[in-house]
Design a protein around this motif. Structure first.
Motif, PDB file in Angstrom:
ATOM      1  N   GLY A   1      56.765 -45.444 -13.488  1.00 48.43           N
ATOM      2  CA  GLY A   1      56.175 -45.105 -14.781  1.00 48.43           C
ATOM      3  C   GLY A   1      55.004 -44.156 -14.752  1.00 48.43           C
ATOM      4  N   ASP A   2      54.747 -43.531 -13.607  1.00 49.71           N
ATOM      5  CA  ASP A   2      53.585 -42.640 -13.522  1.00 49.71           C
ATOM      6  C   ASP A   2      53.964 -41.238 -13.071  1.00 49.71           C
ATOM      7  N   ASP A   3      55.224 -40.856 -13.286  1.00 52.40           N
ATOM      8  CA  ASP A   3      55.736 -39.565 -12.814  1.00 52.40           C
ATOM      9  C   ASP A   3      56.415 -38.849 -13.975  1.00 52.40           C
ATOM     10  N   PRO A   4      55.673 -38.059 -14.769  1.00 50.86           N
ATOM     11  CA  PRO A   4      56.271 -37.418 -15.948  1.00 50.86           C
ATOM     12  C   PRO A   4      57.340 -36.389 -15.615  1.00 50.86           C
ATOM     13  N   GLU A   5      57.349 -35.866 -14.386  1.00 53.90           N
ATOM     14  CA  GLU A   5      58.321 -34.834 -14.025  1.00 53.90           C
ATOM     15  C   GLU A   5      59.711 -35.395 -13.748  1.00 53.90           C
ATOM     16  N   VAL A   6      59.832 -36.715 -13.569  1.00 54.99           N
ATOM     17  CA  VAL A   6      61.135 -37.272 -13.199  1.00 54.99           C
ATOM     18  C   VAL A   6      62.164 -37.049 -14.296  1.00 54.99           C
ATOM     19  N   VAL A   7      61.744 -37.038 -15.546  1.00 46.34           N
ATOM     20  CA  VAL A   7      62.688 -36.846 -16.643  1.00 46.34           C
ATOM     21  C   VAL A   7      63.292 -35.452 -16.586  1.00 46.34           C
ATOM     22  N   ASP A   8      62.443 -34.427 -16.548  1.00 49.27           N
ATOM     23  CA  ASP A   8      62.955 -33.064 -16.536  1.00 49.27           C
ATOM     24  C   ASP A   8      63.778 -32.789 -15.282  1.00 49.27           C
ATOM     25  N   GLU A   9      63.289 -33.249 -14.136  1.00 46.12           N
ATOM     26  CA  GLU A   9      63.998 -32.978 -12.880  1.00 46.12           C
ATOM     27  C   GLU A   9      65.384 -33.618 -12.882  1.00 46.12           C
ATOM     28  N   THR A  10      65.457 -34.882 -13.242  1.00 46.37           N
ATOM     29  CA  THR A  10      66.750 -35.570 -13.228  1.00 46.37           C
ATOM     30  C   THR A  10      67.683 -34.995 -14.281  1.00 46.37           C
ATOM     31  N   PHE A  11      67.147 -34.672 -15.457  1.00 43.85           N
ATOM     32  CA  PHE A  11      67.975 -34.121 -16.535  1.00 43.85           C
ATOM     33  C   PHE A  11      68.586 -32.785 -16.130  1.00 43.85           C
ATOM     34  N   VAL A  12      67.781 -31.893 -15.567  1.00 45.19           N
ATOM     35  CA  VAL A  12      68.275 -30.554 -15.232  1.00 45.19           C
ATOM     36  C   VAL A  12      69.257 -30.611 -14.066  1.00 45.19           C
ATOM     37  N   VAL A  13      68.924 -31.349 -13.016  1.00 42.13           N
ATOM     38  CA  VAL A  13      69.834 -31.451 -11.872  1.00 42.13           C
ATOM     39  C   VAL A  13      71.147 -32.108 -12.293  1.00 42.13           C
ATOM     40  N   ALA A  14      71.061 -33.172 -13.085  1.00 42.91           N
ATOM     41  CA  ALA A  14      72.281 -33.833 -13.549  1.00 42.91           C
ATOM     42  C   ALA A  14      73.148 -32.886 -14.373  1.00 42.91           C
ATOM     43  N   GLY A  15      72.518 -31.979 -15.129  1.00 43.56           N
ATOM     44  CA  GLY A  15      73.289 -31.029 -15.927  1.00 43.56           C
ATOM     45  C   GLY A  15      74.123 -30.097 -15.081  1.00 43.56           C
ATOM     46  N   THR A  16      73.573 -29.670 -13.954  1.00 44.81           N
ATOM     47  CA  THR A  16      74.341 -28.769 -13.086  1.00 44.81           C
ATOM     48  C   THR A  16      75.511 -29.508 -12.438  1.00 44.81           C
ATOM     49  N   VAL A  17      75.286 -30.769 -12.042  1.00 44.61           N
ATOM     50  CA  VAL A  17      76.372 -31.542 -11.431  1.00 44.61           C
ATOM     51  C   VAL A  17      77.428 -31.899 -12.475  1.00 44.61           C
ATOM     52  N   LEU A  18      76.988 -32.229 -13.679  1.00 45.61           N
ATOM     53  CA  LEU A  18      77.925 -32.505 -14.770  1.00 45.61           C
ATOM     54  C   LEU A  18      78.858 -31.331 -14.996  1.00 45.61           C
ATOM     55  N   ALA A  19      78.305 -30.134 -15.114  1.00 48.59           N
ATOM     56  CA  ALA A  19      79.123 -28.958 -15.382  1.00 48.59           C
ATOM     57  C   ALA A  19      80.111 -28.713 -14.242  1.00 48.59           C
ATOM     58  N   GLU A  20      79.618 -28.749 -13.006  1.00 46.27           N
ATOM     59  CA  GLU A  20      80.507 -28.502 -11.867  1.00 46.27           C
ATOM     60  C   GLU A  20      81.614 -29.545 -11.794  1.00 46.27           C
ATOM     61  N   THR A  21      81.276 -30.803 -12.016  1.00 46.23           N
ATOM     62  CA  THR A  21      82.256 -31.883 -11.930  1.00 46.23           C
ATOM     63  C   THR A  21      83.301 -31.765 -13.034  1.00 46.23           C
ATOM     64  N   GLY A  22      82.846 -31.459 -14.244  1.00 43.96           N
ATOM     65  CA  GLY A  22      83.786 -31.315 -15.346  1.00 43.96           C
ATOM     66  C   GLY A  22      84.757 -30.171 -15.162  1.00 43.96           C
ATOM     67  N   VAL A  23      84.260 -29.028 -14.705  1.00 46.41           N
ATOM     68  CA  VAL A  23      85.139 -27.877 -14.481  1.00 46.41           C
ATOM     69  C   VAL A  23      86.087 -28.161 -13.316  1.00 46.41           C
ATOM     70  N   HIS A  24      85.594 -28.853 -12.283  1.00 41.14           N
ATOM     71  CA  HIS A  24      86.460 -29.188 -11.144  1.00 41.14           C
ATOM     72  C   HIS A  24      87.590 -30.128 -11.572  1.00 41.14           C
ATOM     73  N   ALA A  25      87.312 -31.042 -12.482  1.00 43.06           N
ATOM     74  CA  ALA A  25      88.374 -31.930 -12.965  1.00 43.06           C
ATOM     75  C   ALA A  25      89.502 -31.122 -13.592  1.00 43.06           C
ATOM     76  N   ASP A  26      89.175 -30.105 -14.380  1.00 40.75           N
ATOM     77  CA  ASP A  26      90.212 -29.261 -14.975  1.00 40.75           C
ATOM     78  C   ASP A  26      90.920 -28.420 -13.920  1.00 40.75           C
ATOM     79  N   TRP A  27      90.180 -27.996 -12.898  1.00 41.02           N
ATOM     80  CA  TRP A  27      90.786 -27.255 -11.787  1.00 41.02           C
ATOM     81  C   TRP A  27      91.850 -28.118 -11.107  1.00 41.02           C
ATOM     82  N   LEU A  28      91.513 -29.387 -10.855  1.00 41.22           N
ATOM     83  CA  LEU A  28      92.473 -30.293 -10.232  1.00 41.22           C
ATOM     84  C   LEU A  28      93.681 -30.532 -11.140  1.00 41.22           C
ATOM     85  N   ALA A  29      93.424 -30.720 -12.431  1.00 38.79           N
ATOM     86  CA  ALA A  29      94.529 -30.940 -13.362  1.00 38.79           C
ATOM     87  C   ALA A  29      95.465 -29.736 -13.403  1.00 38.79           C
ATOM     88  N   THR A  30      94.877 -28.538 -13.431  1.00 37.61           N
ATOM     89  CA  THR A  30      95.694 -27.320 -13.447  1.00 37.61           C
ATOM     90  C   THR A  30      96.519 -27.211 -12.170  1.00 37.61           C
TER      91      THR A  30
END
Length: 346
Positions: free
Chosen positions: A250-279
């Motif tokens: 509870g004393d680290d204000p940067e954890v929100v931005d860091e986790t949110f931004v990094v998770a966004g990049t993994v989300l995008a890559e994972t989602g596009v890869h799922a369609d790659w596999l389906a194709t």
């Protein structure tokens, strides 16, 4: 003088963001299939402190953003950082005049076609594919909803590129406090793109699994100093554990931005890869790949939940730590199931 490049078509993925959409538009303009190139990668890597507050961010992408997104293909990108606004426009205009569409960083606050216009500051990326000197217009392609392809004034475009991208109020979140500085990006696509065949698909899957199973995997040119490095499946687990622990403290204000931004990049890559596999599964009649694509898509939606959890925890991170731990456990379980199925599907 008027120039309008004709090989520009919108492309985007529902789980991607402006980075994937812009790279997809530019890759298609080079004659490459965006899904085949952008969908091949699936992995995890991050070094603490590498974060940049911009939506067009990929861990380890400082040297080549596209190279980090598409490690299985001979593609790369290069940022240009002009010294002043006049040079910023001259460089982009010259590239387009010579037949090369480019990507430009902008602040949505100054773009009349974006919902954030005159309301919210945020980094954004889009394609520049033309201009009209007499009308003082710039032609832009932005497939991100509400989707736009057309002209805005040169003054509007210049303001979006010169913005300091300030954090003016509590709605300017995640991608502010990072000046735009007239940055623009050009792509390089090699002539020897791998063929879209089953051998290529198997090679990619094997390489992805090897990287995920390795404890520490870094792109070429990055030294492993052992400090705050998270790589592969085990590194992914350590990253999520560390984020939950930081939130509970509870004393680290940067954890929100860091986790949110990094998770966004993994989300995008994972989602596009799922369609790659389906194709690939449909194209080459491989039911196991189609099944794996559904599991990988489940992992992507877990990452959506991770982002929602941390984005809503800004005022009280400790209260959300348990939710993050619960979601991380489900994510890692489905990640392991997907990896196991892919290992057998090859």
């Amino acid at each position: 003088m008027r120039v309008e490049l004709r090989n520009i078509r919108p492309w985007r993925h529902d789980l991607g963001h402006c980075l994937h959409a812009t790279m997809g538009v530019l890759l298609a303009g080079h004659g490459a299939d965006p899904l085949h190139v952008l969908g091949a990668a699936w992995g995890f890597g991050y070094r603490s402190g590498d974060l940049r507050r911009e939506e067009y961010y990929v861990p380890f992408g400082a040297r080549s953003l596209l190279g980090a997104m598409a490690p299985h293909h001979p593609v790369s990108s290069r940022w240009h950082r002009p010294p002043d606004p006049e040079t910023a426009w001259t460089q982009v205009r010259d590239a387009v005049r010579d037949g090369r569409a480019v990507a430009a960083a902008v602040d949505n606050y100054h773009l009349p076609f974006r919902p954030a216009y005159r309301d919210v500051h945020t980094n954004h990326l889009l394609t520049v594919y033309g201009f009209d000197d007499e009308r003082d217009e710039v032609l832009l392609a932005d497939p991100v909803p509400p989707r736009f392809q057309g002209a805005i004034t040169g003054a509007e475009f210049a303001a979006a590129r010169a913005s300091d991208n300030p954090e003016d109020h509590d709605r300017d979140l995640f991608f502010t406090r990072n000046p735009i500085d007239g940055r623009w990006l050009e792509l390089s696509v090699g002539p020897d793109l791998p063929p879209w065949d089953l051998d290529h698909v198997r090679t990619v899957i094997t390489a992805n699994l090897a990287a995920l199973e390795a404890d520490r995997t870094l792109p070429d040119g990055y030294a492993d100093d052992g400090a705050g490095l998270f790589g592969g499946r085990r590194g992914l687990a350590r990253f999520l554990d560390a984020a939950a622990a930081r939130m509970r403290a509870g004393d680290d204000p940067e954890v929100v931005d860091e986790t949110f931004v990094v998770a966004g990049t993994v989300l995008a890559e994972t989602g596009v890869h799922a369609d790659w596999l389906a194709t690939a599964g449909h194209t080459f009649a491989r039911p196991a790949l189609r099944e794996a694509s559904r599991l990988v898509e489940r992992v992507a939606h877990h990452w959506s939940a991770v982002r929602i959890i941390v984005a809503n925890a800004r005022t009280d991170t400790a209260a959300a730590a348990g939710d993050l731990e619960h979601r991380a456990a489900a994510l890692l379980t489905d990640q392991d199931r997907a990896m196991d199925l892919l290992a057998r599907a090859g």
